[in-house]
Design an enzyme around this catalytic site. Structure first.
Site, short mmCIF file in Angstrom:
data_model
loop_
_atom_site.label_atom_id
_atom_site.label_comp_id
_atom_site.label_asym_id
_atom_site.label_seq_id
_atom_site.Cartn_x
_atom_site.Cartn_y
_atom_site.Cartn_z
N ASP A 21 0.83 -1.21 0.00
CA ASP A 21 0.00 0.00 0.00
C ASP A 21 0.87 1.27 0.00
O ASP A 21 1.96 1.28 0.57
CB ASP A 21 -0.91 -0.02 1.24
CG ASP A 21 -2.05 0.98 1.13
OD1 ASP A 21 -2.30 1.48 0.02
OD2 ASP A 21 -2.69 1.25 2.16
N HIS A 69 2.50 3.30 -9.05
CA HIS A 69 2.37 1.85 -9.27
C HIS A 69 3.59 1.31 -10.01
O HIS A 69 4.05 0.20 -9.74
CB HIS A 69 1.09 1.54 -10.05
CG HIS A 69 -0.15 1.88 -9.28
ND1 HIS A 69 -0.36 1.46 -7.99
CD2 HIS A 69 -1.24 2.63 -9.60
CE1 HIS A 69 -1.53 1.92 -7.55
NE2 HIS A 69 -2.08 2.64 -8.51
N LEU A 110 10.97 -21.10 -5.47
CA LEU A 110 10.31 -20.10 -4.61
C LEU A 110 8.87 -19.91 -5.09
O LEU A 110 8.64 -19.60 -6.26
CB LEU A 110 11.06 -18.76 -4.70
CG LEU A 110 10.36 -17.54 -4.09
CD1 LEU A 110 10.25 -17.65 -2.57
CD2 LEU A 110 11.06 -16.25 -4.47
C1 FPP Z 1 -2.12 0.01 -3.24
O1 FPP Z 1 -1.62 1.31 -3.22
C2 FPP Z 1 -1.60 -0.67 -4.41
C3 FPP Z 1 -2.34 -1.24 -5.39
C4 FPP Z 1 -3.82 -1.24 -5.41
C5 FPP Z 1 -1.71 -1.84 -6.56
C6 FPP Z 1 -0.43 -2.57 -6.23
C7 FPP Z 1 0.25 -2.82 -7.49
C8 FPP Z 1 1.58 -2.81 -7.67
C9 FPP Z 1 2.59 -2.66 -6.60
C10 FPP Z 1 2.08 -3.03 -9.01
C11 FPP Z 1 1.68 -4.41 -9.39
C12 FPP Z 1 2.60 -4.94 -10.28
C13 FPP Z 1 3.08 -6.15 -10.21
C14 FPP Z 1 4.03 -6.50 -11.23
C15 FPP Z 1 2.72 -7.16 -9.14
P1 FPP Z 1 -2.63 2.53 -3.40
O2 FPP Z 1 -2.71 2.87 -4.83
O3 FPP Z 1 -3.94 2.20 -2.76
O4 FPP Z 1 -1.89 3.65 -2.62
P2 FPP Z 1 -2.56 4.87 -1.85
O5 FPP Z 1 -3.28 4.29 -0.66
O6 FPP Z 1 -1.39 5.69 -1.47
O7 FPP Z 1 -3.48 5.56 -2.82
#
Ligand code: FPP
Length: 241
Positions: A26, A43, A136
């Site tokens: 997050d 992201h 893994l």
């Molecule tokens: C939460 O942060 C994150 C997500 C909903 C998406 C997570 C995705 C990635 C890390 C990239 C995925 C890629 C791969 C290759 C697995 P948020 O957007 O809710 O953050 P915020 O709370 O600060 O808005």
């Protein structure tokens, strides 16, 4: 804290008591907003962190890593943002395929693949098949929701004709039937909740929350969480010996 042997030059390894670590990644959006960047850039930075952390977990002897990449609720985000996360996953699957021999990672996607774009779904299925004998285990929760997963398991059991079900029946029909429950769940980004992640499997997981935003998360932050894990006493409802 989790050195094997006495010498610091020896590779740091975790023991069998920490075989499965799960991450709620997050804070990507806030990381980007703080830098006046579009959320998609957060992201994209988050995807780089994800690769680094998976590699590190493998290096220190963790056997199973699970990440929450996209929840059933995330479809409610702006279309541009959803597309950018799907594109990152698509790119990642391509790289994972190309570096299969070198990385030795077994990929399993947790969640309902039927809602994914058909090309992405096919690529995900192919990657699972290609890597099924690797070392893994990396579970990527994609279009995943913990409650939906339990409902899915119960429906599957009913379809098998069961009229009385046990905990083992449910566990063995979850998307995670192939692996142990998480020992440790790490959530970055300052929020103190599980957000529908591994609702059944987290019954006895140790929870670790950090204010660090996911794109800033790194190897030493993993060490901090693991050191904290080793300070906890896991009693699983019993009393200490
Ligand atoms: C939460 O942060 C994150 C997500 C909903 C998406 C997570 C995705 C990635 C890390 C990239 C995925 C890629 C791969 C290759 C697995 P948020 O957007 O809710 O953050 P915020 O709370 O600060 O808005």
């Amino acid at each position: 804290m989790f050195f094997k042997g006495n010498s610091k030059s020896e590779k740091r390894k975790v023991g069998d008591e920490l075989s499965h670590v799960a991450f709620i990644m997050d804070g990507n959006g806030r990381w980007a907003t703080k830098r006046s960047l579009p959320r998609e850039m957060g992201h994209s930075a988050g995807a780089q962190t994800f690769k680094k952390i998976v590699r590190y977990c493998g290096d220190i002897g963790i056997k199973v890593v699970t990440v929450y990449a996209f929840s059933t609720e995330n479809w409610g985000r702006p279309e541009k943002e959803v597309r950018s996360i799907m594109n990152l996953l698509d790119d990642y699957i391509k790289t994972a395929e190309e570096s299969n021999e070198e990385n030795n990672i077994q990929y399993v996607f947790l969640g309902d693949k039927s809602a994914l774009a058909p090309e992405l779904r096919d690529k995900a299925n192919k990657l699972e098949e290609l890597t099924k004998n690797n070392k893994l285990l990396l579970n990527i929760a994609l279009n995943y929701g913990g409650r939906a997963e339990i409902v899915h398991a119960v429906n599957a059991l009913m379809a098998e004709g069961k009229t009385k079900i046990t905990e083992e029946d449910i566990s063995s029909h979850l998307y995670t039937a192939h692996c142990p429950d998480p020992d440790l769940i790490i959530r970055t980004g300052c929020e103190l909740r599980l957000s529908n992640f591994l609702m059944w499997q987290s019954a006895y997981s140790e929870l670790y929350f950090t204010d660090v935003l996911w794109p800033d998360f790194n190897e030493s932050e993993v060490d901090k969480a693991i050191n904290e894990f080793y300070k906890r006493t896991r009693r699983f409802g019993k009393i200490s010996k």
